[in-house]
Design a protein around this motif. Structure first.
Motif, PDB file in Angstrom:
ATOM      1  N   ASP A  89      44.914  -1.784  24.070  1.00 34.59           N
ATOM      2  CA  ASP A  89      43.685  -1.406  24.405  1.00 34.59           C
ATOM      3  C   ASP A  89      43.465   0.102  23.697  1.00 34.59           C
ATOM      4  OD1 ASP A  89      45.688   0.446  25.530  1.00 34.59           O
ATOM      5  OD2 ASP A  89      45.091   0.087  27.540  1.00 34.59           O
ATOM      6  N   ALA A  90      42.636   0.708  23.907  1.00 34.40           N
ATOM      7  CA  ALA A  90      42.464   2.179  23.099  1.00 34.40           C
ATOM      8  C   ALA A  90      43.642   3.113  23.071  1.00 34.40           C
ATOM      9  CB  ALA A  90      41.314   3.086  23.509  1.00 34.40           C
ATOM     10  N   GLU A  91      44.362   3.287  24.175  1.00 34.62           N
ATOM     11  CA  GLU A  91      45.638   4.105  24.385  1.00 34.62           C
ATOM     12  C   GLU A  91      46.640   3.328  23.428  1.00 34.62           C
ATOM     13  OE1 GLU A  91      48.931   5.643  27.722  1.00 34.62           O
ATOM     14  OE2 GLU A  91      47.084   4.509  28.251  1.00 34.62           O
ATOM     15  N   GLY A  92      46.779   1.984  23.501  1.00 35.31           N
ATOM     16  CA  GLY A  92      47.958   1.318  22.692  1.00 35.31           C
ATOM     17  C   GLY A  92      47.735   1.428  20.998  1.00 35.31           C
ATOM     18  N   ILE A  93      46.376   1.521  20.825  1.00 35.41           N
ATOM     19  CA  ILE A  93      46.012   1.485  19.376  1.00 35.41           C
ATOM     20  C   ILE A  93      46.289   2.924  18.800  1.00 35.41           C
ATOM     21  CG2 ILE A  93      44.176   1.408  17.770  1.00 35.41           C
ATOM     22  CD1 ILE A  93      43.051  -1.070  19.483  1.00 35.41           C
ATOM     23  N   ASN A  94      45.974   3.754  19.774  1.00 31.93           N
ATOM     24  CA  ASN A  94      46.231   5.112  19.344  1.00 31.93           C
ATOM     25  C   ASN A  94      47.656   5.677  19.091  1.00 31.93           C
ATOM     26  OD1 ASN A  94      43.810   6.520  18.813  1.00 31.93           O
ATOM     27  ND2 ASN A  94      43.366   6.651  20.916  1.00 31.93           N
ATOM     28  N   LYS A  95      48.453   4.699  20.171  1.00 34.44           N
ATOM     29  CA  LYS A  95      49.985   4.881  19.980  1.00 34.44           C
ATOM     30  C   LYS A  95      50.579   4.239  18.828  1.00 34.44           C
ATOM     31  CE  LYS A  95      54.008   4.026  22.724  1.00 34.44           C
ATOM     32  NZ  LYS A  95      54.403   3.460  24.254  1.00 34.44           N
ATOM     33  N   PHE A  96      50.081   2.957  18.603  1.00 40.86           N
ATOM     34  CA  PHE A  96      50.613   2.063  17.734  1.00 40.86           C
ATOM     35  C   PHE A  96      49.866   2.235  16.074  1.00 40.86           C
ATOM     36  CE2 PHE A  96      51.756  -0.164  21.679  1.00 40.86           C
ATOM     37  CZ  PHE A  96      53.170   0.178  21.730  1.00 40.86           C
ATOM     38  N   GLY A  97      48.714   2.799  16.144  1.00 41.97           N
ATOM     39  CA  GLY A  97      48.075   2.583  14.970  1.00 41.97           C
ATOM     40  C   GLY A  97      47.354   1.340  14.638  1.00 41.97           C
ATOM     41  N   MET A  98      46.372   1.520  13.599  1.00 42.95           N
ATOM     42  CA  MET A  98      45.613   0.143  13.022  1.00 42.95           C
ATOM     43  C   MET A  98      46.647  -0.638  12.154  1.00 42.95           C
ATOM     44  SD  MET A  98      42.598   0.751  13.835  1.00 42.95           S
ATOM     45  CE  MET A  98      41.252   1.898  14.339  1.00 42.95           C
ATOM     46  N   ASP A  99      47.343  -1.460  13.042  1.00 41.74           N
ATOM     47  CA  ASP A  99      48.459  -2.454  12.288  1.00 41.74           C
ATOM     48  C   ASP A  99      47.520  -3.763  12.127  1.00 41.74           C
ATOM     49  OD1 ASP A  99      50.311  -3.853  11.568  1.00 41.74           O
ATOM     50  OD2 ASP A  99      51.951  -3.378  13.071  1.00 41.74           O
ATOM     51  N   TRP A 100      46.961  -3.739  11.173  1.00 42.03           N
ATOM     52  CA  TRP A 100      45.744  -5.323  10.917  1.00 42.03           C
ATOM     53  C   TRP A 100      46.914  -6.355  10.986  1.00 42.03           C
ATOM     54  CZ3 TRP A 100      41.589  -3.498  11.934  1.00 42.03           C
ATOM     55  CH2 TRP A 100      40.873  -2.326  11.531  1.00 42.03           C
ATOM     56  N   GLU A 101      48.044  -6.448  10.439  1.00 41.94           N
ATOM     57  CA  GLU A 101      48.756  -7.660  10.462  1.00 41.94           C
ATOM     58  C   GLU A 101      49.251  -8.111  11.892  1.00 41.94           C
ATOM     59  OE1 GLU A 101      49.353  -9.719   7.961  1.00 41.94           O
ATOM     60  OE2 GLU A 101      48.043  -8.649   6.639  1.00 41.94           O
ATOM     61  N   SER A 102      49.598  -6.993  12.629  1.00 42.14           N
ATOM     62  CA  SER A 102      49.924  -7.521  13.863  1.00 42.14           C
ATOM     63  C   SER A 102      48.783  -7.959  14.795  1.00 42.14           C
ATOM     64  CB  SER A 102      50.592  -6.028  14.758  1.00 42.14           C
ATOM     65  OG  SER A 102      51.715  -5.706  14.083  1.00 42.14           O
ATOM     66  N   PHE A 103      47.419  -7.191  14.470  1.00 37.10           N
ATOM     67  CA  PHE A 103      46.314  -7.562  15.085  1.00 37.10           C
ATOM     68  C   PHE A 103      46.204  -9.084  14.685  1.00 37.10           C
ATOM     69  CE2 PHE A 103      44.341  -3.206  15.157  1.00 37.10           C
ATOM     70  CZ  PHE A 103      45.098  -2.675  15.895  1.00 37.10           C
ATOM     71  N   GLU A 104      46.441  -9.259  13.646  1.00 37.25           N
ATOM     72  CA  GLU A 104      45.959 -10.875  13.121  1.00 37.25           C
ATOM     73  C   GLU A 104      46.875 -11.819  13.847  1.00 37.25           C
ATOM     74  OE1 GLU A 104      44.267 -13.811  10.821  1.00 37.25           O
ATOM     75  OE2 GLU A 104      43.794 -11.547  10.891  1.00 37.25           O
ATOM     76  N   SER A 105      48.089 -11.293  14.101  1.00 37.04           N
ATOM     77  CA  SER A 105      49.282 -12.312  14.589  1.00 37.04           C
ATOM     78  C   SER A 105      49.054 -12.568  16.063  1.00 37.04           C
ATOM     79  CB  SER A 105      50.594 -11.987  14.279  1.00 37.04           C
ATOM     80  OG  SER A 105      50.865 -10.636  15.003  1.00 37.04           O
ATOM     81  N   VAL A 106      48.553 -11.481  16.706  1.00 37.01           N
ATOM     82  CA  VAL A 106      48.535 -11.457  18.400  1.00 37.01           C
ATOM     83  C   VAL A 106      47.111 -11.848  18.761  1.00 37.01           C
ATOM     84  CG1 VAL A 106      50.596 -10.032  18.447  1.00 37.01           C
ATOM     85  CG2 VAL A 106      48.126  -9.032  18.580  1.00 37.01           C
ATOM     86  N   SER A 107      46.013 -11.717  17.734  1.00 31.36           N
ATOM     87  CA  SER A 107      44.800 -12.039  18.528  1.00 31.36           C
ATOM     88  C   SER A 107      44.409 -13.436  18.895  1.00 31.36           C
ATOM     89  CB  SER A 107      43.873 -11.344  17.476  1.00 31.36           C
ATOM     90  OG  SER A 107      43.820 -11.909  16.164  1.00 31.36           O
ATOM     91  N   THR A 108      43.530 -13.457  19.558  1.00 33.21           N
ATOM     92  CA  THR A 108      42.827 -14.713  19.789  1.00 33.21           C
ATOM     93  C   THR A 108      41.534 -15.024  19.466  1.00 33.21           C
ATOM     94  OG1 THR A 108      44.329 -14.886  21.940  1.00 33.21           O
ATOM     95  CG2 THR A 108      42.486 -16.599  21.747  1.00 33.21           C
ATOM     96  N   LEU A 109      41.257 -16.247  18.841  1.00 34.85           N
ATOM     97  CA  LEU A 109      39.900 -16.365  18.310  1.00 34.85           C
ATOM     98  C   LEU A 109      38.879 -16.691  19.233  1.00 34.85           C
ATOM     99  CD1 LEU A 109      38.556 -16.427  15.246  1.00 34.85           C
ATOM    100  CD2 LEU A 109      38.624 -18.976  15.417  1.00 34.85           C
ATOM    101  N   ARG A 110      37.707 -15.953  19.388  1.00 34.62           N
ATOM    102  CA  ARG A 110      36.972 -16.169  20.554  1.00 34.62           C
ATOM    103  C   ARG A 110      35.944 -17.439  19.934  1.00 34.62           C
ATOM    104  NH1 ARG A 110      33.258 -11.176  22.525  1.00 34.62           N
ATOM    105  NH2 ARG A 110      35.246 -10.396  22.951  1.00 34.62           N
ATOM    106  N   PRO A 111      35.769 -18.257  21.044  1.00 30.44           N
ATOM    107  CA  PRO A 111      34.881 -19.473  20.712  1.00 30.44           C
ATOM    108  C   PRO A 111      33.411 -19.091  20.140  1.00 30.44           C
ATOM    109  CG  PRO A 111      35.938 -19.698  22.854  1.00 30.44           C
ATOM    110  CD  PRO A 111      36.212 -18.056  22.417  1.00 30.44           C
ATOM    111  N   ARG A 112      32.708 -19.910  19.560  1.00 28.89           N
ATOM    112  CA  ARG A 112      31.449 -19.501  18.837  1.00 28.89           C
ATOM    113  C   ARG A 112      30.328 -19.834  19.905  1.00 28.89           C
ATOM    114  NH1 ARG A 112      31.347 -21.465  12.662  1.00 28.89           N
ATOM    115  NH2 ARG A 112      32.999 -20.145  11.677  1.00 28.89           N
ATOM    116  N   TRP A 113      30.535 -19.502  21.240  1.00 26.91           N
ATOM    117  CA  TRP A 113      29.335 -20.022  22.105  1.00 26.91           C
ATOM    118  C   TRP A 113      28.427 -18.818  22.159  1.00 26.91           C
ATOM    119  CZ3 TRP A 113      28.586 -15.869  25.516  1.00 26.91           C
ATOM    120  CH2 TRP A 113      29.811 -15.110  26.005  1.00 26.91           C
ATOM    121  N   GLY A 114      28.775 -17.474  21.309  1.00 29.36           N
ATOM    122  CA  GLY A 114      27.989 -16.601  21.412  1.00 29.36           C
ATOM    123  C   GLY A 114      27.791 -15.913  19.774  1.00 29.36           C
ATOM    124  N   MET A 115      27.379 -14.796  19.738  1.00 29.27           N
ATOM    125  CA  MET A 115      27.214 -14.432  18.092  1.00 29.27           C
ATOM    126  C   MET A 115      28.246 -13.295  17.862  1.00 29.27           C
ATOM    127  SD  MET A 115      24.584 -15.777  16.834  1.00 29.27           S
ATOM    128  CE  MET A 115      25.203 -17.145  17.638  1.00 29.27           C
TER     129      MET A 115
END
Length: 692
Positions: free
Chosen positions: A134-160
């Motif tokens: 969340d915002a607090e966690g990102i401020n704490k851990f920083g913009m770690d793009w590789e970590s974001f890539e590994s833990v994120s979930t792809l949202r289905p294309r039901w919207g835009m």
């Protein structure tokens, strides 16, 4: 709010209100670092936050632009985004949310795709981050793009997905996000559908280096859906998205319109020595419920009468007047296309009237694959005002135009201005160039769609081209028809004729009976209208009506057993008064006048109200108070009027106090120094204190 800064390559707009400031700041920071070599701006559109001052400072400290819109408290993502784009300067316009993070150079890559590929809108699939981020966690851990890539979930294309990038001209072409939409739900999907109907394709970008991550937070959409207001808004948005097949929206009013937006439509009127009819024609255009954002092009084809004076007298900035040497109607219409500033041209004649909803109905019917729209027409006699013929029109095709009658009237059409420029009217034809154009449009495969509405109240008179130039017009039509039929293989003509024989007139949508409908639009000298309005008008609006036609407005208010019944009658209502009411979205009905000539209107109103009260209540008596406003030498005077009312065999003498008030409305009337302006309000109520 307008900005005079240099143009950017990219404008990114984030809609915001009151929640998630830390997420918003993180989002803005990530976007500012994603422009790469392109010049970009981030605009935070604050739509009604309660305490905007601190946020503005925070946003501007980051180097972004802050725009605030005061609201009635209702959140609208569509209007918030439009408010941001209204001050944008980018060639590529990108909408996103206050909880999205973009990888470095992501916006640059997205924008290059839009700029480098014709008629393409880009969508990026969102990746949801887990609760840790969340915002607090990102401020704490920083913009770690590789970590974001590994833990994120792809949202289905039901919207835009939460981001859409389009060319500026395409955004302007569909007139932004639909401002009817409120709360949440469907805005991006609806926008994408409309972009496709405009002719652009949706491109989902696939690039490992282009990512958009959604910061975790409790769902605001779910919270909105738990309220009755939210549920209604979400359902309304869904109805718009799924069932409104038009693509040009905000036609009546585009609240947050960019300064470089083109007019909604150019209404083109070519004229020659029709000054006596032209003002009626122009006023019907100015009365359109979608008249706020139109231009009216009047091409004077060498008139020798007072046409220019008539146009000038209207003193309206929406009218553009061009006087040329006489060259014929075809040349005049071709010229109008060259000076038009709109994508669409509505064709109108100088002696006819258009219903109030004509321009709007053109765009409501305009969907993907349809180039232009048209409607039905009603002919009336200029001598008597009587309806001569009702012409619904038929589904247009080349076969219908060649082998059937009364398919469409040229002055009911709306066409893309570019089509008129490319196909053009044949200037070699002195008459009949409109039919010739329709045939050539059909042969070119230009699809036209009937709106289901009346578009023209056509005046029949002795100066019509049909009357004065009928021989040439018919000869021109025969020539056009013969040449077109000769281009169709003989083996196909019989089949086409058989299919055309099955054509039936289009079913029209008219809310009144046709006689009543036409009465709204007939010239004043042909009709005596009485209008009833069932609501109390503002002082300003009442003044507009009264100023147009003094002493025509009588208002009545009944109070029977605490139930109020209010009526405002406009007697002998003019077209201008109808225009005023319709321009202010006031519902009214045309009724038979309850008053007879030869007696004071006020006396008749009072008599009828007293009679109504004594007939419809059990009371033996009543009090009537009359408020009369009049600009004369006796302002502020009071007097008693004795009136006699009979109930059965008994005669009752009623003392009626006439009071000239000095309230706000009266002050306004006085300040206008209007002569013969009269307003009467009658209040009828029971009273045990009345003595006689």
């Amino acid at each position: 709010m307008e900005r005079a800064e240099k143009k950017n390559d990219i404008s990114v707009v984030i809609g915001f209100k009151d929640w998630g400031v830390e997420r918003l700041l993180l989002s803005v920071k990530s976007i500012l670092k994603s422009f790469g070599n392109l010049k970009g701006e981030v605009i935070v559109s604050d739509y009604g936050s309660e305490h905007p001052g601190l946020l503005q400072a925070q946003i501007e400290d980051l180097g972004a632009i802050y725009v605030y819109t005061s609201t009635n408290g209702t959140w609208s993502r569509s209007r918030a985004l439009n408010a941001g784009f209204a001050v944008s300067t980018g060639s590529v316009l990108i909408s996103t949310d206050a909880d999205m993070l973009f990888t470095p150079n992501a916006i640059e890559t997205i924008s290059n795709v839009v700029l480098g590929t014709a008629r393409t809108a880009v969508v990026l699939q969102c990746r949801d981050l887990p609760q840790k981020y969340d915002a607090e966690g990102i401020n704490k851990f920083g913009m770690d793009w590789e970590s974001f890539e590994s833990v994120s979930t792809l949202r289905p294309r039901w919207g835009m997905g939460g981001m859409m990038a389009v060319r500026r001209e395409d955004f302007l072409g569909i007139r932004g996000f639909d401002e009817r939409m409120e709360i949440y739900g469907g805005e991006d999907m609806d926008f994408a559908y409309r972009i496709q109907r405009l002719g652009s394709r949706i491109h989902w970008i696939e690039d490992r280096n282009v990512r958009m991550f959604h910061m975790w937070h409790a769902s605001s959409r779910n919270a909105a859906a738990e309220t009755a207001e939210g549920k209604t808004a979400i359902e309304t948005n869904r109805e718009i998205t799924m069932n409104d097949k038009s693509f040009i929206r905000n036609t009546r009013h585009w609240e947050h319109k960019p300064a470089d937006a083109l007019p909604l439509a150019s209404i083109v009127i070519s004229t020659y020595n029709r000054a006596n009819y032209l003002s009626d024609s122009l006023n019907s255009v100015l009365a359109q419920n979608a008249s706020e954002d139109i231009e009216i092009i009047v091409v004077d084809d060498g008139s020798t009468d007072n046409t220019e004076e008539v146009v000038s007298s209207l003193n309206d900035s929406r009218i553009r007047y061009f006087k040329r040497e006489k060259s014929g109607i075809a040349a005049a219409r071709n010229f109008a296309a060259t000076v038009s500033r709109s994508r669409y041209t509505v064709i109108h004649d100088d002696d006819d009237m258009m219903p109030i909803d004509r321009v709007e109905s053109h765009f409501k019917a305009l969907d993907g694959g349809t180039a232009g729209t048209y409607g039905g027409w009603i002919d009336f006699s200029d001598e008597t005002g009587e309806i001569v013929t009702v012409n619904p029109g038929k589904d247009a095709s080349l076969g219908a135009l060649l082998f059937s009658g009364k398919v469409l009237a040229h002055a009911t059409l709306m066409l893309p201005t570019s089509v008129i420029k490319s196909v053009g009217y044949d200037e070699l034809l002195r008459s009949g160039s409109d039919y010739n154009l329709a045939i050539r449009l059909a042969r070119a495969g230009i699809r036209l769609k009937h709106t289901g509405n009346i578009h023209l109240i056509r005046r029949l008179h002795s100066q019509q081209v049909t009357t004065q130039d009928s021989v040439i017009q018919k000869a021109s039509a025969r020539l056009t028809t013969t040449l077109a039929i000769d281009s169709i293989p003989l083996s196909n003509q019989a089949t086409i004729r058989q299919n055309v024989a099955k054509l039936r007139p289009v079913e029209l949508t008219v809310r009144d009976d046709l006689a009543t409908y036409v009465r709204r639009y007939l010239p004043d000298h042909l009709v005596d209208r009485c209008i009833r309005i069932g609501k109390i008008l503002s002082a300003e609006l009442f003044l507009q009506l009264s100023r147009e036609k003094p002493s025509s407005c009588i208002s009545i208010k009944r109070i029977d057993n605490k139930l109020e019944d209010y009526s405002l009658y406009v007697l002998g209502a003019s077209l201008e008064q109808i225009r005023i009411l319709e321009a202010n979205s006031v519902d009214f009905e045309l009724v038979d006048s309850p008053f007879v000539p030869g007696r004071s209107l006020l006396e008749q109103v009072m008599d009828s109200e007293i009679d109504h009260y004594l007939t419809n209540s059990e009371a033996e008596l009543c009090i009537v108070r009359r408020f009369e406003y009049a600009v004369d030498d006796e302002l502020g005077a009071e007097s008693d009027v004795l009136m006699q009312v009979k109930t059965g065999e008994e005669q009752i003498n009623l003392v009626i106090k006439v009071i000239l008030d000095s309230d706000e409305l009266f002050d306004q009337i006085s300040s206008q120094n209007l002569n013969a302006l009269t307003r009467a309000e009658l209040y009828v109520s029971k009273s045990s204190k009345f003595k006689f």
